[in-house]
Design a protein around this motif. Structure first.
Motif, mmCIF file in Angstrom:
data_model
loop_
_atom_site.group_PDB
_atom_site.id
_atom_site.type_symbol
_atom_site.label_atom_id
_atom_site.label_comp_id
_atom_site.label_asym_id
_atom_site.label_seq_id
_atom_site.Cartn_x
_atom_site.Cartn_y
_atom_site.Cartn_z
ATOM 1 N N LEU A 17 0.824 -1.207 0.000
ATOM 2 C CA LEU A 17 0.000 0.000 0.000
ATOM 3 C C LEU A 17 0.859 1.258 0.000
ATOM 4 C CD1 LEU A 17 -2.668 1.486 0.157
ATOM 5 C CD2 LEU A 17 -2.689 1.083 2.635
ATOM 6 N N SER A 18 1.940 1.253 0.760
ATOM 7 C CA SER A 18 2.832 2.418 0.786
ATOM 8 C C SER A 18 3.486 2.636 -0.579
ATOM 9 C CB SER A 18 3.900 2.248 1.873
ATOM 10 O OG SER A 18 4.710 1.109 1.618
ATOM 11 N N ASN A 19 3.821 1.541 -1.272
ATOM 12 C CA ASN A 19 4.370 1.661 -2.626
ATOM 13 C C ASN A 19 3.324 2.192 -3.602
ATOM 14 O OD1 ASN A 19 7.276 0.380 -3.244
ATOM 15 N ND2 ASN A 19 6.377 -0.655 -1.468
ATOM 16 N N LEU A 20 2.078 1.783 -3.418
ATOM 17 C CA LEU A 20 1.000 2.288 -4.267
ATOM 18 C C LEU A 20 0.795 3.783 -4.038
ATOM 19 C CD1 LEU A 20 -1.242 1.567 -6.314
ATOM 20 C CD2 LEU A 20 -2.754 1.153 -4.361
ATOM 21 N N SER A 21 0.870 4.224 -2.788
ATOM 22 C CA SER A 21 0.736 5.649 -2.476
ATOM 23 C C SER A 21 1.893 6.442 -3.068
ATOM 24 C CB SER A 21 0.674 5.853 -0.957
ATOM 25 O OG SER A 21 -0.490 5.275 -0.410
ATOM 26 N N LEU A 22 3.101 5.896 -2.985
ATOM 27 C CA LEU A 22 4.259 6.551 -3.598
ATOM 28 C C LEU A 22 4.069 6.664 -5.104
ATOM 29 C CD1 LEU A 22 7.157 7.671 -3.451
ATOM 30 C CD2 LEU A 22 7.980 5.312 -3.624
ATOM 31 N N LEU A 23 3.533 5.633 -5.715
ATOM 32 C CA LEU A 23 3.275 5.639 -7.147
ATOM 33 C C LEU A 23 2.278 6.729 -7.517
ATOM 34 C CD1 LEU A 23 3.634 4.222 -9.928
ATOM 35 C CD2 LEU A 23 1.687 2.787 -9.294
ATOM 36 N N GLU A 24 1.223 6.898 -6.714
ATOM 37 C CA GLU A 24 0.222 7.936 -6.986
ATOM 38 C C GLU A 24 0.853 9.326 -6.911
ATOM 39 O OE1 GLU A 24 -2.377 6.978 -8.185
ATOM 40 O OE2 GLU A 24 -3.423 5.409 -7.094
ATOM 41 N N ILE A 25 1.779 9.511 -5.986
ATOM 42 C CA ILE A 25 2.436 10.817 -5.821
ATOM 43 C C ILE A 25 3.262 11.156 -7.054
ATOM 44 C CG2 ILE A 25 4.177 12.081 -4.511
ATOM 45 C CD1 ILE A 25 3.224 10.566 -2.022
ATOM 46 N N VAL A 26 4.122 10.234 -7.476
ATOM 47 C CA VAL A 26 5.011 10.528 -8.605
ATOM 48 C C VAL A 26 4.231 10.615 -9.916
ATOM 49 C CG1 VAL A 26 7.046 9.551 -7.498
ATOM 50 C CG2 VAL A 26 5.584 8.071 -8.873
ATOM 51 N N THR A 66 2.413 13.986 -9.960
ATOM 52 C CA THR A 66 3.416 15.047 -10.056
ATOM 53 C C THR A 66 3.959 15.159 -11.466
ATOM 54 O OG1 THR A 66 4.035 14.732 -7.735
ATOM 55 C CG2 THR A 66 5.618 15.873 -9.130
ATOM 56 N N GLU A 67 3.918 14.066 -12.196
ATOM 57 C CA GLU A 67 4.389 14.069 -13.581
ATOM 58 C C GLU A 67 3.342 14.644 -14.532
ATOM 59 O OE1 GLU A 67 4.741 12.088 -17.558
ATOM 60 O OE2 GLU A 67 3.405 11.374 -15.979
ATOM 61 N N ILE A 68 2.053 14.626 -14.133
ATOM 62 C CA ILE A 68 0.970 15.071 -15.001
ATOM 63 C C ILE A 68 0.433 16.455 -14.614
ATOM 64 C CG2 ILE A 68 -1.417 14.607 -15.721
ATOM 65 C CD1 ILE A 68 0.497 12.797 -17.094
ATOM 66 N N ILE A 69 0.090 16.660 -13.333
ATOM 67 C CA ILE A 69 -0.660 17.848 -12.932
ATOM 68 C C ILE A 69 0.103 19.161 -13.110
ATOM 69 C CG2 ILE A 69 -1.801 18.973 -10.969
ATOM 70 C CD1 ILE A 69 -2.800 16.310 -10.059
ATOM 71 N N PRO A 70 1.403 19.277 -12.740
ATOM 72 C CA PRO A 70 2.090 20.562 -12.952
ATOM 73 C C PRO A 70 2.050 21.038 -14.407
ATOM 74 C CG PRO A 70 3.367 19.193 -11.474
ATOM 75 C CD PRO A 70 2.263 18.337 -11.987
ATOM 76 N N VAL A 71 2.218 20.138 -15.362
ATOM 77 C CA VAL A 71 2.119 20.517 -16.782
ATOM 78 C C VAL A 71 0.693 20.943 -17.109
ATOM 79 C CG1 VAL A 71 2.358 19.704 -19.160
ATOM 80 C CG2 VAL A 71 4.012 18.993 -17.436
ATOM 81 N N MET A 72 -0.287 20.229 -16.534
ATOM 82 C CA MET A 72 -1.679 20.574 -16.780
ATOM 83 C C MET A 72 -2.019 21.954 -16.216
ATOM 84 S SD MET A 72 -5.097 18.401 -15.791
ATOM 85 C CE MET A 72 -4.829 18.557 -14.028
ATOM 86 N N LEU A 73 -1.466 22.304 -15.062
ATOM 87 C CA LEU A 73 -1.690 23.632 -14.480
ATOM 88 C C LEU A 73 -1.087 24.719 -15.365
ATOM 89 C CD1 LEU A 73 -0.939 22.868 -10.713
ATOM 90 C CD2 LEU A 73 -3.176 23.171 -11.800
ATOM 91 N N GLN A 74 0.063 24.443 -15.933
ATOM 92 C CA GLN A 74 0.693 25.386 -16.858
ATOM 93 C C GLN A 74 -0.168 25.574 -18.106
ATOM 94 O OE1 GLN A 74 4.593 24.176 -18.092
ATOM 95 N NE2 GLN A 74 5.040 26.088 -19.150
ATOM 96 N N ILE A 75 -0.760 24.492 -18.598
ATOM 97 C CA ILE A 75 -1.642 24.563 -19.763
ATOM 98 C C ILE A 75 -2.860 25.420 -19.466
ATOM 99 C CG2 ILE A 75 -3.158 23.196 -21.255
ATOM 100 C CD1 ILE A 75 -1.162 20.895 -20.977
ATOM 101 N N ILE A 76 -3.430 25.257 -18.271
ATOM 102 C CA ILE A 76 -4.627 26.007 -17.892
ATOM 103 C C ILE A 76 -4.348 27.508 -17.864
ATOM 104 C CG2 ILE A 76 -6.252 26.442 -16.008
ATOM 105 C CD1 ILE A 76 -5.993 23.456 -15.290
ATOM 106 N N LEU A 77 -3.232 27.913 -17.287
ATOM 107 C CA LEU A 77 -2.910 29.335 -17.172
ATOM 108 C C LEU A 77 -2.540 29.950 -18.519
ATOM 109 C CD1 LEU A 77 -0.868 29.582 -13.840
ATOM 110 C CD2 LEU A 77 -3.246 30.240 -14.261
#
Length: 320
Positions: free
Chosen positions: A67-76, A79-90
């Protein structure tokens, strides 16, 4: 993003224009705020689960290690998708180099396949715990758990390396390639190629069953055995206790494969908005829901959170 050395020299200056959510530009600050809040919830929820598992000795078991590995996977992954998506939105769209787009696709595909493998490993863990309890401790020792996690990550990286290796050899017809999406997904990137895509498609057709279909079949078989074993338990309390140990994982598995089916199998009739909304399910919404599913449906996690909070309160009350 840094350039990767396997790209053609004549393709180094090619770019991919990600359009994102063009129709929502007037509401960009509201949309940006919503996704920032969602991103913070994803980080806080998954980091909290990891910290609770690491700090609580009662949770040092194979199930919570996975479960901890799954949570780590969700974080990375987010982090690989959302920051670029936020840049696209702005900016109402953003540009990525060819190498940057392929790197994003490579990482996303790797994380996506790794999640499938980790969910499969977790189902095997629950199968042994419920159906083979006498052999559980002798099989699921710490070293074997580490091997399973390492195999999940390594196999995903290797499979995506093959796909990206073929994809990087493609020629793209335009200097600026437009993608009506908020990240570099495989289908739109492959659709922009003006060269023969046979090798790429062949690699996808051969590797996709290994990362999706076979894990799904394995999970289905293990849960059929689990349900049979639970139904054979005479005590009602015993049935509830046995089912509670796998209910959270089963919920996450259902969400994962339902969203996967909706995105890649259900026809979208060419609607880019529908594709984006469905893509948000597994790139943003599911990682946000997973910590709540595991914390709300799991007594040990809730007890670990309460214990950590009580320890922190007591520590703050100690006079310095």
């Amino acid at each position: 993003m840094t350039e990767i050395n396997f790209l053609h020299n004549n393709s180094q200056d090619q770019t991919f224009l990600l359009l994102g959510f063009q129709g929502l530009y007037s509401y960009r600050f509201l949309v940006f705020t919503i996704f920032i809040i969602v991103y913070i919830l994803i980080l806080c929820g998954n980091v909290l689960i990891i910290l609770v598992i690491v700090s609580n000795g009662l949770l040092h078991s194979p199930m919570y290690f996975f479960l901890s590995n799954l949570s780590l996977l969700e974080i990375v992954c987010t982090t690989e998708i959302i920051p670029v998506m936020l840049q696209i939105i702005l900016r109402n769209g953003t540009r990525l180099s060819l190498s940057g787009c392929l790197i994003q696709l490579y990482l996303f595909g790797t994380f996506f396949a790794t999640e499938s493998f980790l969910l499969t490993v977790m189902s095997y863990d629950r199968y042994l715990a419920i159906c083979r309890p006498l052999h559980y401790s002798s099989i699921m020792h710490f070293r074997f758990c580490c091997y399973l996690v390492l195999a999940s990550w390594t196999s995903s990286f290797l499979m995506m390396s093959v796909v990206i290796g073929f994809l990087s050899q493609q020629d793209y017809c335009r200097q600026i390639n437009t993608i009506d999406h908020f990240f570099c997904d495989l289908v739109p990137v492959l659709g922009l190629s003006c060269s023969d895509t046979t090798k790429v498609k062949m690699a996808i057709y051969l590797l996709s069953p290994l990362s999706v279909l076979i894990p799904f079949m394995f999970i289905s078989v293990t849960y059929v055995s689990i349900i049979r074993s639970v139904l054979n338990i005479q005590s009602v309390i015993g049935k509830k206790k046995a089912f509670s140990t796998c209910s959270s994982h089963l919920t996450v598995v259902c969400i994962y494969y339902i969203t996967l089916y909706m995105v890649y199998v259900v026809p979208t009739n060419g609607s880019s908005l529908q594709v984006k909304i469905l893509s948000l399910l597994y790139t943003v919404i599911t990682p946000m829901l997973n910590p709540f599913i595991y914390s709300l449906n799991n007594r040990e996690i809730k007890a670990g959170i309460k214990l950590s909070l009580n320890w922190k309160i007591k520590r703050e009350k100690v006079p310095k």
